[in-house]
Design a protein around this motif. Structure first.
Motif, PDB file in Angstrom:
ATOM      1  N   ALA A  46     -68.835 -44.681  -3.807  1.00 27.80           N
ATOM      2  CA  ALA A  46     -67.424 -44.523  -4.175  1.00 27.80           C
ATOM      3  C   ALA A  46     -67.192 -44.998  -5.585  1.00 27.80           C
ATOM      4  O   ALA A  46     -66.465 -44.370  -6.369  1.00 27.80           O
ATOM      5  CB  ALA A  46     -66.549 -45.284  -3.183  1.00 27.80           C
ATOM      6  N   PHE A  47     -67.828 -46.125  -5.962  1.00 23.58           N
ATOM      7  CA  PHE A  47     -67.701 -46.625  -7.340  1.00 23.58           C
ATOM      8  C   PHE A  47     -68.181 -45.605  -8.358  1.00 23.58           C
ATOM      9  O   PHE A  47     -67.496 -45.323  -9.347  1.00 23.58           O
ATOM     10  CB  PHE A  47     -68.530 -47.917  -7.500  1.00 23.58           C
ATOM     11  N   VAL A  48     -69.394 -45.076  -8.084  1.00 21.80           N
ATOM     12  CA  VAL A  48     -69.980 -44.117  -9.036  1.00 21.80           C
ATOM     13  C   VAL A  48     -69.076 -42.892  -9.182  1.00 21.80           C
ATOM     14  O   VAL A  48     -68.810 -42.417 -10.295  1.00 21.80           O
ATOM     15  CB  VAL A  48     -71.395 -43.722  -8.592  1.00 21.80           C
ATOM     16  N   ALA A  49     -68.585 -42.396  -8.021  1.00 21.70           N
ATOM     17  CA  ALA A  49     -67.720 -41.209  -8.067  1.00 21.70           C
ATOM     18  C   ALA A  49     -66.458 -41.493  -8.860  1.00 21.70           C
ATOM     19  O   ALA A  49     -66.023 -40.670  -9.676  1.00 21.70           O
ATOM     20  CB  ALA A  49     -67.349 -40.797  -6.633  1.00 21.70           C
ATOM     21  N   ALA A  50     -65.908 -42.699  -8.667  1.00 18.95           N
ATOM     22  CA  ALA A  50     -64.686 -43.044  -9.388  1.00 18.95           C
ATOM     23  C   ALA A  50     -64.972 -43.115 -10.883  1.00 18.95           C
ATOM     24  O   ALA A  50     -64.168 -42.629 -11.707  1.00 18.95           O
ATOM     25  CB  ALA A  50     -64.127 -44.381  -8.877  1.00 18.95           C
ATOM     26  N   GLY A  51     -66.134 -43.704 -11.263  1.00 17.65           N
ATOM     27  CA  GLY A  51     -66.502 -43.778 -12.682  1.00 17.65           C
ATOM     28  C   GLY A  51     -66.618 -42.394 -13.299  1.00 17.65           C
ATOM     29  O   GLY A  51     -66.167 -42.144 -14.407  1.00 17.65           O
ATOM     30  N   MET A  52     -67.229 -41.463 -12.513  1.00 19.25           N
ATOM     31  CA  MET A  52     -67.378 -40.090 -12.969  1.00 19.25           C
ATOM     32  C   MET A  52     -66.014 -39.444 -13.187  1.00 19.25           C
ATOM     33  O   MET A  52     -65.777 -38.771 -14.177  1.00 19.25           O
ATOM     34  CB  MET A  52     -68.140 -39.311 -11.871  1.00 19.25           C
ATOM     35  N   ARG A  53     -65.143 -39.705 -12.243  1.00 15.10           N
ATOM     36  CA  ARG A  53     -63.828 -39.067 -12.269  1.00 15.10           C
ATOM     37  C   ARG A  53     -63.059 -39.475 -13.528  1.00 15.10           C
ATOM     38  O   ARG A  53     -62.398 -38.668 -14.154  1.00 15.10           O
ATOM     39  CB  ARG A  53     -63.046 -39.475 -11.007  1.00 15.10           C
ATOM     40  N   TRP A  54     -63.130 -40.738 -13.934  1.00 12.13           N
ATOM     41  CA  TRP A  54     -62.374 -41.225 -15.100  1.00 12.13           C
ATOM     42  C   TRP A  54     -63.192 -41.216 -16.371  1.00 12.13           C
ATOM     43  O   TRP A  54     -62.703 -41.634 -17.409  1.00 12.13           O
ATOM     44  CB  TRP A  54     -61.847 -42.646 -14.850  1.00 12.13           C
ATOM     45  N   GLY A  55     -64.479 -40.767 -16.227  1.00 13.12           N
ATOM     46  CA  GLY A  55     -65.325 -40.732 -17.404  1.00 13.12           C
ATOM     47  C   GLY A  55     -65.586 -42.103 -17.993  1.00 13.12           C
ATOM     48  O   GLY A  55     -65.640 -42.281 -19.206  1.00 13.12           O
ATOM     49  N   GLN A  56     -65.695 -43.143 -17.117  1.00 13.69           N
ATOM     50  CA  GLN A  56     -65.907 -44.513 -17.560  1.00 13.69           C
ATOM     51  C   GLN A  56     -67.240 -45.019 -17.035  1.00 13.69           C
ATOM     52  O   GLN A  56     -67.644 -44.654 -15.932  1.00 13.69           O
ATOM     53  CB  GLN A  56     -64.791 -45.402 -17.024  1.00 13.69           C
ATOM     54  N   PRO A  57     -67.916 -45.945 -17.747  1.00 11.79           N
ATOM     55  CA  PRO A  57     -69.185 -46.476 -17.252  1.00 11.79           C
ATOM     56  C   PRO A  57     -69.017 -47.588 -16.222  1.00 11.79           C
ATOM     57  O   PRO A  57     -69.984 -47.985 -15.579  1.00 11.79           O
ATOM     58  CB  PRO A  57     -69.850 -47.025 -18.506  1.00 11.79           C
ATOM     59  N   ASP A  58     -67.775 -48.075 -16.046  1.00 12.88           N
ATOM     60  CA  ASP A  58     -67.544 -49.233 -15.176  1.00 12.88           C
ATOM     61  C   ASP A  58     -68.078 -49.035 -13.771  1.00 12.88           C
ATOM     62  O   ASP A  58     -68.639 -49.942 -13.158  1.00 12.88           O
ATOM     63  CB  ASP A  58     -66.043 -49.540 -15.069  1.00 12.88           C
ATOM     64  N   GLY A  59     -67.911 -47.818 -13.220  1.00 16.10           N
ATOM     65  CA  GLY A  59     -68.314 -47.558 -11.846  1.00 16.10           C
ATOM     66  C   GLY A  59     -69.801 -47.787 -11.679  1.00 16.10           C
ATOM     67  O   GLY A  59     -70.235 -48.433 -10.719  1.00 16.10           O
ATOM     68  N   GLN A  60     -70.594 -47.261 -12.663  1.00 17.75           N
ATOM     69  CA  GLN A  60     -72.059 -47.399 -12.535  1.00 17.75           C
ATOM     70  C   GLN A  60     -72.459 -48.864 -12.696  1.00 17.75           C
ATOM     71  O   GLN A  60     -73.352 -49.355 -12.004  1.00 17.75           O
ATOM     72  CB  GLN A  60     -72.738 -46.515 -13.570  1.00 17.75           C
ATOM     73  N   ILE A  61     -71.732 -49.623 -13.589  1.00 12.05           N
ATOM     74  CA  ILE A  61     -72.055 -51.042 -13.759  1.00 12.05           C
ATOM     75  C   ILE A  61     -71.789 -51.800 -12.470  1.00 12.05           C
ATOM     76  O   ILE A  61     -72.590 -52.609 -12.015  1.00 12.05           O
ATOM     77  CB  ILE A  61     -71.231 -51.625 -14.928  1.00 12.05           C
ATOM     78  N   MET A  62     -70.673 -51.461 -11.832  1.00 14.81           N
ATOM     79  CA  MET A  62     -70.342 -52.100 -10.552  1.00 14.81           C
ATOM     80  C   MET A  62     -71.434 -51.826  -9.545  1.00 14.81           C
ATOM     81  O   MET A  62     -71.805 -52.699  -8.766  1.00 14.81           O
ATOM     82  CB  MET A  62     -69.002 -51.569 -10.018  1.00 14.81           C
ATOM     83  N   PHE A  63     -71.949 -50.587  -9.539  1.00 16.57           N
ATOM     84  CA  PHE A  63     -72.996 -50.237  -8.574  1.00 16.57           C
ATOM     85  C   PHE A  63     -74.235 -51.085  -8.804  1.00 16.57           C
ATOM     86  O   PHE A  63     -74.873 -51.534  -7.847  1.00 16.57           O
ATOM     87  CB  PHE A  63     -73.329 -48.748  -8.663  1.00 16.57           C
ATOM     88  N   LEU A  64     -74.548 -51.370 -10.099  1.00 14.82           N
ATOM     89  CA  LEU A  64     -75.700 -52.235 -10.380  1.00 14.82           C
ATOM     90  C   LEU A  64     -75.471 -53.631  -9.781  1.00 14.82           C
ATOM     91  O   LEU A  64     -76.356 -54.230  -9.180  1.00 14.82           O
ATOM     92  CB  LEU A  64     -75.928 -52.342 -11.890  1.00 14.82           C
ATOM     93  N   PHE A  65     -74.236 -54.114  -9.940  1.00 13.86           N
ATOM     94  CA  PHE A  65     -73.905 -55.421  -9.328  1.00 13.86           C
ATOM     95  C   PHE A  65     -74.097 -55.391  -7.825  1.00 13.86           C
ATOM     96  O   PHE A  65     -74.707 -56.276  -7.227  1.00 13.86           O
ATOM     97  CB  PHE A  65     -72.461 -55.807  -9.643  1.00 13.86           C
ATOM     98  N   VAL A  66     -73.565 -54.333  -7.209  1.00 12.53           N
ATOM     99  CA  VAL A  66     -73.667 -54.210  -5.746  1.00 12.53           C
ATOM    100  C   VAL A  66     -75.127 -54.197  -5.328  1.00 12.53           C
ATOM    101  O   VAL A  66     -75.516 -54.862  -4.355  1.00 12.53           O
ATOM    102  CB  VAL A  66     -72.950 -52.932  -5.274  1.00 12.53           C
ATOM    103  N   LEU A  67     -75.946 -53.469  -6.098  1.00 14.50           N
ATOM    104  CA  LEU A  67     -77.380 -53.366  -5.791  1.00 14.50           C
ATOM    105  C   LEU A  67     -78.042 -54.742  -5.845  1.00 14.50           C
ATOM    106  O   LEU A  67     -78.778 -55.137  -4.914  1.00 14.50           O
ATOM    107  CB  LEU A  67     -78.023 -52.438  -6.826  1.00 14.50           C
ATOM    108  N   ALA A  68     -77.742 -55.478  -6.952  1.00 17.29           N
ATOM    109  CA  ALA A  68     -78.336 -56.810  -7.101  1.00 17.29           C
ATOM    110  C   ALA A  68     -77.900 -57.709  -5.948  1.00 17.29           C
ATOM    111  O   ALA A  68     -78.705 -58.429  -5.346  1.00 17.29           O
ATOM    112  CB  ALA A  68     -77.902 -57.427  -8.421  1.00 17.29           C
ATOM    113  N   MET A  69     -76.637 -57.653  -5.622  1.00 18.33           N
ATOM    114  CA  MET A  69     -76.102 -58.473  -4.535  1.00 18.33           C
ATOM    115  C   MET A  69     -76.766 -58.106  -3.221  1.00 18.33           C
ATOM    116  O   MET A  69     -77.148 -58.988  -2.438  1.00 18.33           O
ATOM    117  CB  MET A  69     -74.583 -58.246  -4.470  1.00 18.33           C
ATOM    118  N   ALA A  70     -76.938 -56.768  -2.990  1.00 17.78           N
ATOM    119  CA  ALA A  70     -77.548 -56.312  -1.737  1.00 17.78           C
ATOM    120  C   ALA A  70     -78.975 -56.816  -1.630  1.00 17.78           C
ATOM    121  O   ALA A  70     -79.405 -57.283  -0.568  1.00 17.78           O
ATOM    122  CB  ALA A  70     -77.508 -54.797  -1.666  1.00 17.78           C
ATOM    123  N   ALA A  71     -79.706 -56.829  -2.761  1.00 18.23           N
ATOM    124  CA  ALA A  71     -81.080 -57.308  -2.725  1.00 18.23           C
ATOM    125  C   ALA A  71     -81.109 -58.769  -2.318  1.00 18.23           C
ATOM    126  O   ALA A  71     -81.863 -59.183  -1.418  1.00 18.23           O
ATOM    127  CB  ALA A  71     -81.720 -57.129  -4.100  1.00 18.23           C
TER     128      ALA A  71
END
Lengths: 105, 629
Positions: A46-71
């Motif tokens: 959902a983050f990535v899709a939202a980032g795509m929709r607004w043309g912002q990198p924030d969504g992908q950065i958030m996903f990296l955070f989520v990934l690190a947290m999940a690990a």
């Protein structure tokens, strides 16, 4: 390929619901952990899709955070699972009710 | 000398502290030395001070010593300051001197008691508090002493606390005096509100300019102070505690309930005489209260059978005389009667204590009798005290003080024939019941054998007090007989002189009537209880006589009246509220939360999936709220 954020969000919602159902219905702790991972990834999608929709990198950065947290979460979670198995000789979540409150008289 | 007056109360206080803290561990002779020694030291100090006061009076008429600043807030400041002027000096002298004799007597009297240290600790504390009361420079410090003596009175009435009746008597004394104390406290508040100070010299100086003659606020303050005095001094209608207070040991009755504490009301009114003079109504009320009290108590004393209760009622009656004198404006006569009364009534109580102890704790005078030859010394001293109580002409101190009061009740500014009638009938009754007491106890045949004889330490104070009961009156003679008025000259440095009305019959007429009635009273006592004892027996057959006698015996039914009017409705109300309504609210809160806790405990079941579902429901709830609100 035309990008439709709504479709992606629906997919993410379905994934999240699947994960939630897994957490609620599964008895095995390992499967519960996997279901939690699915929910995390649904949120990430959902983050990535939202980032795509607004043309912002924030969504992908958030996903990296989520990934690190999940690990990190998985490593702690699996260690707990090992301990739980050691103690209870079982991975059934329904047997682990030591924190149940005594109902006062 | 100014720096020494604080030592007078300091000695008994030191004695109290020592006995209170380590008294239990000390051997009895040691306790006696501390208990009696400290009061004797204070008495010696007072004697020295008194000699100096009389030889070279201080410039402003008083010795003062400030110990420290007690309170200071806003406009109000109050110092811990002692002040001895002529009026205080009389009281301080009586308290320490009579107190010392009574302490010496108690050393022997209480010898067998296991709570020896507690007794002397309370007695020393009492002497300290009483000295604070009469030496206080401001009314707040006076009030401290006032409550202090109330506390000691309570502790000592209930001294033998294992008997429930004694505890009840102590409680009763405490409650009833508290009514007066509350009135007095309100009076002090009003006085402070009006004048902005509680320092006694300031009040006396400021009152005549601040208050108007007979204004309602002055009257209210004076009446409230009078109510305080009525409670402490057992005057009508707050007199019911004193007869029951006889449950305490005899030295306690002598010191607290005869000589000193019960006259605190007299001291208060004399101290605040300026305020009272500004209110004719309050003066009249004081006189009427005193006049009625002396008669009511006198009638009750006539029919009592317990030797100490007779003396208790006679104390109430004699304090009634003092109030009567204060009320008519005969200030120095009231203080003079206090002075002589302290000696002879302390003597009577101490002698009664010896009699009671010698007869196996027998209190009923009709089971005594014939003690004249068995206890000759006690008989002679008791006779001296009784003569003073009955005001036997010329040879007793009581005659000089009471004669003065009776003369002033007619002739002084506030006097009237009615008040004089009250006083003179009281004199007749007093003479009668005193004669009855002496004859029944000491004459006739012996009914109870004498088991013990008093120790020397008990008889010596009796002899000293007996001598004083005879000679203490000689310092002040009736004006028409001898011009000797040392006492009134002393106290009139502080108190105003008595103003006489004009057009009064000659003083000798009043003296003649008073002497005649006194002798009649004594003779009728002698006639009824010695010569023709069968007359009383005949009267006792008549139901009307018995009814009147029982009415007087119960103290005019005041106890029964108060029981029906105050105690029973109160008990009834508390009974109604036995379950305590306001407690139920709090208890409901507690049990409600406990029930909620029980319910929510079911949700804490240890199941992870249950918790997740809970989180889910919560999230959905919040989301729904977000959607619709």
């Amino acid at each position: 390929m035309p990008f439709n954020s709504q479709t992606v969000l629906i997919v993410a919602a379905i994934l999240f619901a699947l994960g939630l159902v897994g957490v609620l219905t599964r008895k095995n702790i390992i499967f519960i952990l996997i279901s939690v991972e699915i929910m995390l990834n649904a949120a990430g999608l959902a983050f990535v899709a939202a980032g795509m929709r607004w043309g912002q990198p924030d969504g992908q950065i958030m996903f990296l955070f989520v990934l690190a947290m999940a690990a990190a979460e998985v490593s702690v979670g699996l260690a707990l699972v090992l301990q739980a198995h050691h103690q209870y000789r079982s991975l059934d979540i329904d047997q682990m009710k030591a924190l149940k409150d005594e109902v006062p008289g | 000398m100014n720096n020494l007056i604080a030592l007078i109360p300091a000695f008994p206080f030191l004695g109290f502290l020592l006995l209170f803290l380590i008294g239990r561990q000390l051997p009895k002779p040691f306790i006696a030395w501390i208990g009696a020694g400290t009061v004797c030291a204070a008495a010696v100090l007072v004697l020295l001070l008194g000699i100096q006061f009389l030889q070279a009076p201080p410039a402003d008429g008083a010795y003062t010593q400030t110990l420290w600043q007690w309170l200071s807030t806003g406009h109000f400041s109050c110092a811990f300051r002692f002040r001895i002027d002529a009026l205080s000096l009389v009281f301080v002298f009586v308290i320490t001197f009579v107190g010392a004799l009574i302490h010496l007597y108690s050393v022997a009297f209480m010898k067998e008691d296991r709570d020896y240290a507690r007794f002397f600790a309370s007695m020393n504390l009492f002497v300290f508090a009483m000295l604070v009361l009469v030496m206080a420079d401001n009314l707040l410090l006076l009030y401290l002493g006032w409550e202090g003596v109330g506390l000691c009175s309570y502790l000592l009435i209930g001294f033998w606390y294992e008997t429930p009746a004694n505890c009840r008597a102590a409680n009763k004394a405490f409650y009833i005096t508290r009514i007066g104390d509350t009135a007095m406290a309100i009076g002090l508040f009003l006085l402070f509100k009006e004048l902005g100070t509680l320092t006694i010299p300031d009040i006396l100086n400021a009152s005549p300019t601040h208050f108007q003659q007979g204004a309602s606020n002055t009257t209210l303050i004076a009446l409230l102070l009078l109510a305080g005095g009525m409670g402490k001094s057992a005057q009508l209608p707050l007199q019911t505690w004193l007869p029951d207070a006889m449950a305490g040991p005899s030295p306690v009755s002598a010191l607290i309930h005869a000589a000193t504490m019960v006259t605190a009301g007299v001291y208060l009114i004399a101290r605040m005489h300026v305020v009272f003079q500004l209110s004719p109504l309050a003066m009249a009320a004081t006189a009427v209260v005193g006049g009625l009290t002396l008669l009511v108590a006198g009638f009750s004393a006539m029919v009592q059978t317990d030797i100490k209760r007779i003396l208790a009622y006679s104390t109430i009656s004699q304090i009634g005389y003092m109030f009567l004198a204060l009320g008519v404006g005969a200030w120095s006569a009231a203080i003079f009667h206090f002075f002589t009364h302290a000696f002879f009534k302390a003597l009577l109580f101490l002698a009664a204590g010896v009699v009671i102890e010698s007869l196996h704790h027998e209190h009923n005078i009709f089971r005594m009798g014939g003690l004249k030859n068995r206890l000759p010394l006690v008989f002679k001293t008791f006779l001296a005290g009784a003569a003073a109580l009955a005001a036997l002409p010329f040879v007793s101190s009581g005659f000089y003080s009471k004669d003065q009061i009776l003369w002033y009740t007619w002739s002084a500014g506030g006097g009237s024939p009615v008040l004089w009638m009250l006083g003179i009938s009281g004199a007749l009754i007093t003479a009668f019941y005193t004669a009855r007491l002496v004859i029944v106890v000491f004459y006739g045949e012996m009914k109870t054998p004498v088991s013990t004889y008093p120790a020397k330490l008990m008889t010596v104070p009796l002899v000293i007090l007996a001598v004083l009961s005879v000679v203490a009156g000689f310092v002040e003679w009736p004006h028409n007989i001898l011009h000797l008025s040392l006492f009134s000259e002393l106290v009139q440095k502080v108190l105003p002189a008595t103003i006489l009305r004009t057009g009064i019959p000659s003083e000798i007429v009043f003296q003649g009537i008073a002497i005649l009635l006194t002798l009649t009273g004594i003779y009728s006592g002698y006639y009824l209880y010695y010569r023709n004892t069968h007359v009383i027996g005949q009267w006792q057959q008549k139901p009307a006589f018995v009814a009147v006698r029982n009415f007087f015996f119960s103290g005019w039914g005041f106890d029964r009246l108060y029981n029906t009017v105050f105690v029973k409705p109160f008990v009834w109300m508390t009974d109604l509220n036995k379950t305590d309504f306001f407690d139920q609210i709090n208890k409901g809160l507690a049990s409600g939360s406990r029930q909620l806790n029980r319910w929510f405990s079911y949700s804490q079941n240890g199941s992870l999936r249950w918790y997740v579902a809970g989180v889910l429901v919560g999230v959905l709830f919040i989301l729904t709220l977000q959607l619709f609100v």
